[in-house]
Design a protein around this motif. Structure first.
Motif, short mmCIF file in Angstrom:
data_model
loop_
_atom_site.label_atom_id
_atom_site.label_comp_id
_atom_site.label_asym_id
_atom_site.label_seq_id
_atom_site.Cartn_x
_atom_site.Cartn_y
_atom_site.Cartn_z
N UNK A 35 0.70 -1.42 -0.55
CA UNK A 35 0.48 -0.25 0.00
C UNK A 35 1.09 1.60 -0.04
N UNK A 43 -5.17 5.81 2.31
CA UNK A 43 -3.92 4.43 1.88
C UNK A 43 -4.73 3.88 0.40
N UNK A 100 -11.54 -15.42 2.65
CA UNK A 100 -11.54 -13.25 3.50
C UNK A 100 -11.02 -13.66 5.03
N UNK A 101 -11.15 -14.22 5.39
CA UNK A 101 -11.25 -14.49 7.17
C UNK A 101 -10.20 -13.37 7.78
N UNK A 103 -6.96 -11.56 9.15
CA UNK A 103 -6.69 -10.28 8.93
C UNK A 103 -5.31 -10.06 7.84
N UNK A 104 -4.81 -8.75 7.53
CA UNK A 104 -3.28 -8.96 7.40
C UNK A 104 -3.01 -7.66 8.66
N UNK A 106 0.71 -5.73 9.13
CA UNK A 106 1.68 -4.65 8.60
C UNK A 106 2.39 -4.33 8.74
N UNK A 107 3.70 -3.95 8.37
CA UNK A 107 5.05 -3.64 8.63
C UNK A 107 5.65 -2.39 8.90
N UNK B 32 -16.90 -9.42 4.81
CA UNK B 32 -16.12 -9.69 6.14
C UNK B 32 -15.08 -7.88 5.94
N UNK B 34 -13.29 -4.85 8.69
CA UNK B 34 -11.56 -4.84 9.66
C UNK B 34 -12.16 -4.59 10.14
N UNK B 36 -8.93 -1.36 11.64
CA UNK B 36 -7.04 -1.08 11.93
C UNK B 36 -6.87 0.14 12.62
N UNK B 44 0.27 0.00 10.44
CA UNK B 44 -1.65 -0.83 10.63
C UNK B 44 -1.46 -1.76 11.89
N UNK B 46 -3.67 -3.97 13.69
CA UNK B 46 -5.29 -5.56 13.63
C UNK B 46 -5.62 -5.10 15.03
N UNK B 49 -12.09 -7.96 13.61
CA UNK B 49 -13.13 -8.70 12.26
C UNK B 49 -14.42 -9.15 12.90
N UNK B 51 -16.65 -11.46 10.94
CA UNK B 51 -16.67 -12.64 9.39
C UNK B 51 -18.33 -13.36 9.44
N UNK B 90 -9.11 2.62 10.65
CA UNK B 90 -9.79 2.28 9.55
C UNK B 90 -9.82 1.70 9.34
N UNK B 94 -13.26 -6.91 2.62
CA UNK B 94 -12.57 -7.41 1.58
C UNK B 94 -13.93 -8.04 0.58
N UNK B 104 -8.43 -6.11 -0.68
CA UNK B 104 -9.54 -5.83 0.87
C UNK B 104 -8.83 -4.17 0.49
N UNK B 106 -10.26 0.01 2.10
CA UNK B 106 -9.81 0.76 3.21
C UNK B 106 -11.22 1.75 3.27
#
Lengths: 115, 116
Positions: A35, A43, A100-101, A103-104, A106-107, B32, B34, B36, B44, B46, B49, B51, B90, B94, B104, B106
Protein backbone atom coordinates in the motif's frame (compact mmCIF):
# COMPACT_ATOMS: atom_id res chain seq x y z
CA UNK A 1 6.99 -14.79 15.95
CA UNK A 2 8.73 -11.86 14.40
CA UNK A 3 6.44 -9.35 12.75
CA UNK A 4 6.49 -8.06 9.21
CA UNK A 5 9.78 -6.36 8.48
CA UNK A 6 10.43 -3.77 5.83
CA UNK A 7 13.75 -2.46 4.62
CA UNK A 8 14.92 0.18 4.40
CA UNK A 9 12.89 2.22 6.85
CA UNK A 10 13.82 5.54 5.29
CA UNK A 11 14.95 6.38 1.81
CA UNK A 12 15.77 9.61 -0.01
CA UNK A 13 15.97 9.60 -3.79
CA UNK A 14 15.93 12.15 -6.57
CA UNK A 15 13.55 12.40 -9.48
CA UNK A 16 14.22 9.96 -12.25
CA UNK A 17 15.93 7.39 -10.07
CA UNK A 18 14.51 4.00 -9.27
CA UNK A 19 14.03 2.33 -5.92
CA UNK A 20 13.46 -1.18 -4.58
CA UNK A 21 11.70 -1.80 -1.30
CA UNK A 22 11.77 -5.10 0.52
CA UNK A 23 9.25 -6.87 2.72
CA UNK A 24 9.65 -10.02 4.79
CA UNK A 25 6.30 -11.43 5.91
CA UNK A 26 5.55 -13.21 9.13
CA UNK A 27 6.82 -16.77 9.00
CA UNK A 28 4.21 -19.01 7.41
CA UNK A 29 2.34 -16.17 5.74
CA UNK A 30 2.00 -16.61 2.02
CA UNK A 31 0.06 -13.51 1.03
CA UNK A 32 1.74 -10.11 0.78
CA UNK A 33 0.09 -6.82 -0.09
CA UNK A 34 1.57 -3.39 -0.70
CA UNK A 35 0.00 0.00 0.00
CA UNK A 36 0.96 3.60 -0.54
CA UNK A 37 -0.04 6.06 2.15
CA UNK A 38 -0.04 9.83 1.67
CA UNK A 39 -1.82 12.61 3.59
CA UNK A 40 -3.80 13.62 0.53
CA UNK A 41 -4.79 10.27 -0.94
CA UNK A 42 -4.90 8.15 2.20
CA UNK A 43 -4.19 4.45 1.94
CA UNK A 44 -3.99 3.26 -1.67
CA UNK A 45 -3.70 -0.37 -2.67
CA UNK A 46 -0.80 -1.21 -4.97
CA UNK A 47 -0.82 -4.99 -5.44
CA UNK A 48 -1.17 -8.32 -3.71
CA UNK A 49 0.87 -11.46 -4.17
CA UNK A 50 0.08 -15.01 -3.22
CA UNK A 51 2.40 -17.93 -3.89
CA UNK A 52 4.59 -15.84 -6.19
CA UNK A 53 1.63 -14.75 -8.33
CA UNK A 54 0.16 -11.29 -8.48
CA UNK A 55 -3.46 -11.78 -7.58
CA UNK A 56 -4.77 -8.23 -7.37
CA UNK A 57 -3.53 -4.92 -8.68
CA UNK A 58 -4.47 -1.35 -7.88
CA UNK A 59 -4.65 1.64 -10.21
CA UNK A 60 -1.03 2.65 -10.35
CA UNK A 61 1.08 3.27 -13.43
CA UNK A 62 3.42 0.62 -14.79
CA UNK A 63 6.35 2.33 -13.07
CA UNK A 64 5.21 0.47 -9.97
CA UNK A 65 5.97 -3.21 -10.04
CA UNK A 66 6.47 -6.00 -7.59
CA UNK A 67 7.31 -9.61 -7.17
CA UNK A 68 7.23 -12.35 -4.60
CA UNK A 69 9.84 -15.00 -4.06
CA UNK A 70 9.41 -18.65 -3.18
CA UNK A 71 10.07 -17.88 0.50
CA UNK A 72 7.16 -15.36 0.38
CA UNK A 73 9.45 -12.37 0.71
CA UNK A 74 8.38 -9.57 -1.59
CA UNK A 75 9.90 -6.57 -3.28
CA UNK A 76 8.36 -3.61 -4.97
CA UNK A 77 10.12 -1.42 -7.46
CA UNK A 78 9.37 2.11 -8.56
CA UNK A 79 11.16 3.33 -11.66
CA UNK A 80 11.59 6.88 -12.89
CA UNK A 81 10.65 8.39 -9.56
CA UNK A 82 8.43 11.46 -9.43
CA UNK A 83 7.95 13.94 -6.61
CA UNK A 84 4.46 12.58 -6.07
CA UNK A 85 5.85 9.17 -5.22
CA UNK A 86 6.95 10.50 -1.85
CA UNK A 87 4.93 8.46 0.62
CA UNK A 88 4.92 5.82 3.30
CA UNK A 89 4.91 2.40 1.64
CA UNK A 90 3.34 -0.29 3.75
CA UNK A 91 3.62 -4.02 3.34
CA UNK A 92 1.15 -6.43 4.92
CA UNK A 93 1.08 -10.20 5.14
CA UNK A 94 -1.65 -12.66 5.95
CA UNK A 95 -1.69 -16.32 6.83
CA UNK A 96 -3.00 -17.62 3.54
CA UNK A 97 -4.88 -16.25 0.68
CA UNK A 98 -7.88 -18.36 -0.19
CA UNK A 99 -10.47 -17.10 2.27
CA UNK A 100 -11.44 -13.61 3.39
CA UNK A 101 -11.22 -14.50 7.07
CA UNK A 102 -7.60 -13.66 7.72
CA UNK A 103 -6.56 -10.24 8.83
CA UNK A 104 -3.48 -8.58 7.45
CA UNK A 105 -0.46 -7.77 9.59
CA UNK A 106 1.37 -4.62 8.65
CA UNK A 107 5.02 -3.73 8.73
CA UNK A 108 6.28 -0.36 9.98
CA UNK A 109 6.60 0.98 6.45
CA UNK A 110 9.30 2.53 4.33
CA UNK A 111 9.28 6.32 4.21
CA UNK A 112 10.30 7.35 0.69
CA UNK A 113 11.19 10.95 -0.02
CA UNK A 114 11.75 12.02 -3.61
CA UNK A 115 13.65 15.29 -4.09
CA UNK B 1 -18.08 -2.38 -6.61
CA UNK B 2 -16.79 -2.75 -3.10
CA UNK B 3 -16.26 0.39 -1.04
CA UNK B 4 -15.93 1.68 2.49
CA UNK B 5 -16.95 5.09 3.79
CA UNK B 6 -15.84 6.71 7.00
CA UNK B 7 -18.01 9.82 7.10
CA UNK B 8 -16.03 11.63 9.78
CA UNK B 9 -12.46 12.75 9.19
CA UNK B 10 -12.11 13.59 12.87
CA UNK B 11 -13.75 12.52 16.10
CA UNK B 12 -13.04 14.29 19.36
CA UNK B 13 -14.07 12.89 22.72
CA UNK B 14 -13.22 13.49 26.36
CA UNK B 15 -11.40 10.82 28.31
CA UNK B 16 -13.81 8.51 30.09
CA UNK B 17 -16.63 9.15 27.62
CA UNK B 18 -17.84 6.55 25.14
CA UNK B 19 -16.54 6.81 21.61
CA UNK B 20 -17.90 5.79 18.24
CA UNK B 21 -16.08 5.79 14.92
CA UNK B 22 -18.44 5.26 12.03
CA UNK B 23 -18.06 3.02 9.00
CA UNK B 24 -20.43 2.05 6.22
CA UNK B 25 -19.69 -0.38 3.46
CA UNK B 26 -20.86 -1.57 0.09
CA UNK B 27 -20.24 -5.14 -1.10
CA UNK B 28 -21.80 -7.42 -3.64
CA UNK B 29 -21.66 -10.53 -1.46
CA UNK B 30 -21.19 -11.32 2.21
CA UNK B 31 -19.19 -8.65 4.00
CA UNK B 32 -15.90 -9.42 5.71
CA UNK B 33 -15.09 -6.35 7.77
CA UNK B 34 -12.04 -5.20 9.65
CA UNK B 35 -10.87 -2.34 11.84
CA UNK B 36 -7.27 -1.22 12.05
CA UNK B 37 -5.52 1.48 14.06
CA UNK B 38 -2.43 3.45 13.15
CA UNK B 39 -0.28 5.34 15.60
CA UNK B 40 2.05 8.10 14.36
CA UNK B 41 4.91 6.86 12.19
CA UNK B 42 3.80 3.26 12.57
CA UNK B 43 2.15 0.63 10.43
CA UNK B 44 -1.46 -0.40 10.89
CA UNK B 45 -2.45 -2.70 13.73
CA UNK B 46 -5.38 -5.08 13.53
CA UNK B 47 -8.16 -4.40 16.07
CA UNK B 48 -11.04 -6.70 15.23
CA UNK B 49 -13.00 -8.34 12.44
CA UNK B 50 -16.47 -9.50 11.54
CA UNK B 51 -16.71 -12.68 9.55
CA UNK B 52 -19.98 -14.26 10.60
CA UNK B 53 -22.01 -14.89 13.73
CA UNK B 54 -22.69 -12.41 16.50
CA UNK B 55 -23.23 -8.86 15.37
CA UNK B 56 -21.21 -7.50 18.27
CA UNK B 57 -17.54 -8.22 17.84
CA UNK B 58 -14.99 -7.67 20.59
CA UNK B 59 -11.39 -6.85 19.85
CA UNK B 60 -8.16 -5.54 21.26
CA UNK B 61 -7.75 -2.74 23.84
CA UNK B 62 -11.43 -2.82 24.86
CA UNK B 63 -12.77 -1.95 21.43
CA UNK B 64 -15.84 -3.53 19.95
CA UNK B 65 -17.79 -3.11 16.75
CA UNK B 66 -21.39 -3.64 15.85
CA UNK B 67 -22.28 -5.14 12.50
CA UNK B 68 -25.62 -3.95 11.14
CA UNK B 69 -26.57 -5.62 7.89
CA UNK B 70 -29.68 -3.56 7.18
CA UNK B 71 -27.76 -0.30 7.58
CA UNK B 72 -24.57 -1.73 6.02
CA UNK B 73 -22.60 -0.33 8.91
CA UNK B 74 -19.77 -1.54 11.11
CA UNK B 75 -19.21 1.16 13.72
CA UNK B 76 -16.29 0.93 16.12
CA UNK B 77 -17.07 1.61 19.77
CA UNK B 78 -15.46 1.79 23.17
CA UNK B 79 -17.36 2.39 26.41
CA UNK B 80 -14.70 4.59 28.01
CA UNK B 81 -12.08 6.39 25.92
CA UNK B 82 -8.45 6.78 26.96
CA UNK B 83 -6.01 9.48 25.89
CA UNK B 84 -3.83 6.66 24.53
CA UNK B 85 -6.63 5.72 22.10
CA UNK B 86 -5.83 8.84 20.10
CA UNK B 87 -4.81 7.56 16.67
CA UNK B 88 -5.94 7.10 13.07
CA UNK B 89 -8.59 4.42 12.60
CA UNK B 90 -9.30 2.57 9.38
CA UNK B 91 -12.27 0.45 8.43
CA UNK B 92 -11.81 -2.14 5.68
CA UNK B 93 -13.88 -4.64 3.73
CA UNK B 94 -12.65 -7.70 1.89
CA UNK B 95 -13.85 -8.41 -1.62
CA UNK B 96 -14.93 -12.05 -1.68
CA UNK B 97 -16.85 -13.58 -4.54
CA UNK B 98 -17.21 -17.10 -3.27
CA UNK B 99 -14.19 -18.52 -4.99
CA UNK B 100 -12.12 -15.50 -5.88
CA UNK B 101 -10.42 -13.52 -3.17
CA UNK B 102 -10.25 -9.89 -4.06
CA UNK B 103 -8.39 -7.09 -2.43
CA UNK B 104 -8.96 -5.34 0.87
CA UNK B 105 -10.68 -1.97 0.52
CA UNK B 106 -9.88 0.69 3.12
CA UNK B 107 -11.78 3.78 4.15
CA UNK B 108 -9.98 7.12 4.24
CA UNK B 109 -9.48 6.92 7.97
CA UNK B 110 -10.84 8.78 10.99
CA UNK B 111 -8.52 10.69 13.31
CA UNK B 112 -9.62 10.08 16.87
CA UNK B 113 -8.51 12.57 19.51
CA UNK B 114 -9.21 11.91 23.16
CA UNK B 115 -8.50 14.86 25.38
CA UNK B 116 -7.79 14.62 29.12
Amino acid sequence: KAGVTQTPRYLIKTRGQQVTLSCSPISGHRSVSWYQQTPGQGLQFLFEYFSETQRNKGNFPGRFSGRQFSNSRSEMNVSTLELGDSALYLCASSLEGRTPRNEQFFGPGTRLTVL
Amino acid sequence: AQSVAQPEDQVNVAEGNPLTVKCTYSVSGNPYLFWYVQYPNRGLQFLLKYITGDNLVKGSYGFEAEFNKSQTSFHLKKPSALVSDSALYFCAVRDWRGSTLGRLYFGRGTQLTVWP
